[in-house]
Design a protein around this motif. Structure first.
Motif, PDB file in Angstrom:
ATOM      1  N   UNK A 191       0.968  -1.168  -0.146  1.00  0.00           N
ATOM      2  CA  UNK A 191       0.074  -0.105   0.079  1.00  0.00           C
ATOM      3  C   UNK A 191       0.629   1.300  -0.127  1.00  0.00           C
ATOM      4  N   UNK A 192       1.879   1.161   0.788  1.00  0.00           N
ATOM      5  CA  UNK A 192       2.919   2.361   1.009  1.00  0.00           C
ATOM      6  C   UNK A 192       3.588   2.479  -0.158  1.00  0.00           C
ATOM      7  N   UNK A 193       3.890   1.615  -0.767  1.00  0.00           N
ATOM      8  CA  UNK A 193       5.030   1.523  -2.022  1.00  0.00           C
ATOM      9  C   UNK A 193       4.008   2.175  -3.129  1.00  0.00           C
ATOM     10  N   UNK A 194       2.999   1.662  -3.281  1.00  0.00           N
ATOM     11  CA  UNK A 194       2.050   2.308  -4.410  1.00  0.00           C
ATOM     12  C   UNK A 194       1.703   3.665  -4.098  1.00  0.00           C
ATOM     13  N   UNK A 195       1.285   4.322  -3.057  1.00  0.00           N
ATOM     14  CA  UNK A 195       0.597   5.472  -2.747  1.00  0.00           C
ATOM     15  C   UNK A 195       1.927   6.600  -2.791  1.00  0.00           C
ATOM     16  N   UNK A 196       3.122   6.283  -2.200  1.00  0.00           N
ATOM     17  CA  UNK A 196       3.948   6.906  -1.999  1.00  0.00           C
ATOM     18  C   UNK A 196       5.068   6.904  -3.247  1.00  0.00           C
ATOM     19  N   UNK A 197       5.107   6.115  -4.221  1.00  0.00           N
ATOM     20  CA  UNK A 197       6.161   5.794  -5.060  1.00  0.00           C
ATOM     21  C   UNK A 197       5.341   5.129  -6.260  1.00  0.00           C
ATOM     22  N   UNK A 198       4.233   5.113  -6.266  1.00  0.00           N
ATOM     23  CA  UNK A 198       3.319   4.643  -7.675  1.00  0.00           C
ATOM     24  C   UNK A 198       3.902   3.043  -8.095  1.00  0.00           C
ATOM     25  N   UNK A 199       4.460   2.371  -7.140  1.00  0.00           N
ATOM     26  CA  UNK A 199       4.936   0.997  -7.513  1.00  0.00           C
ATOM     27  C   UNK A 199       3.802  -0.153  -7.263  1.00  0.00           C
ATOM     28  N   UNK A 200       3.415  -0.597  -8.401  1.00  0.00           N
ATOM     29  CA  UNK A 200       2.057  -1.536  -8.367  1.00  0.00           C
ATOM     30  C   UNK A 200       2.286  -2.513  -7.492  1.00  0.00           C
ATOM     31  N   UNK A 201       1.175  -3.051  -6.751  1.00  0.00           N
ATOM     32  CA  UNK A 201       1.443  -4.230  -5.920  1.00  0.00           C
ATOM     33  C   UNK A 201       1.749  -5.565  -6.475  1.00  0.00           C
ATOM     34  N   UNK A 202       1.508  -5.745  -7.921  1.00  0.00           N
ATOM     35  CA  UNK A 202       1.785  -6.936  -8.598  1.00  0.00           C
ATOM     36  C   UNK A 202       3.278  -6.810  -8.778  1.00  0.00           C
ATOM     37  N   UNK A 203       3.779  -5.878  -9.070  1.00  0.00           N
ATOM     38  CA  UNK A 203       5.331  -5.619  -8.950  1.00  0.00           C
ATOM     39  C   UNK A 203       6.050  -5.981  -7.650  1.00  0.00           C
TER      40      UNK A 203
END
Length: 60
Positions: free
Chosen positions: A14-26
């Motif tokens: 969640x934090x990786x996605x919201x702070x850096x745009x890293x998709x959960x699948x990646x």
């Protein structure tokens, strides 16, 4: 969630996605080492944000 680690992984994803745009699948496809590095970076950022919030609260 047998050992509870899935909820921790979700929190970091969640934090990786919201702070850096890293998709959960990646995030989920990363090696354990890569995920650990991302998790450490997130921990450092959260810790810095908490310290800043405490500092701002003391100034009021």
């Amino acid at each position: 969630m047998k050992d509870g680690s899935e909820s921790g992984d979700f929190w970091y994803a969640y934090h990786a996605y919201h702070n850096n745009g890293l998709l959960p699948s990646i995030f989920s496809e990363m090696s354990v080492r890569e995920r650990g590095i991302i998790m450490a970076f997130i921990d450092l950022k959260v810790e810095a944000e908490e310290k800043e919030a405490k500092k701002m609260k003391r100034k009021k």
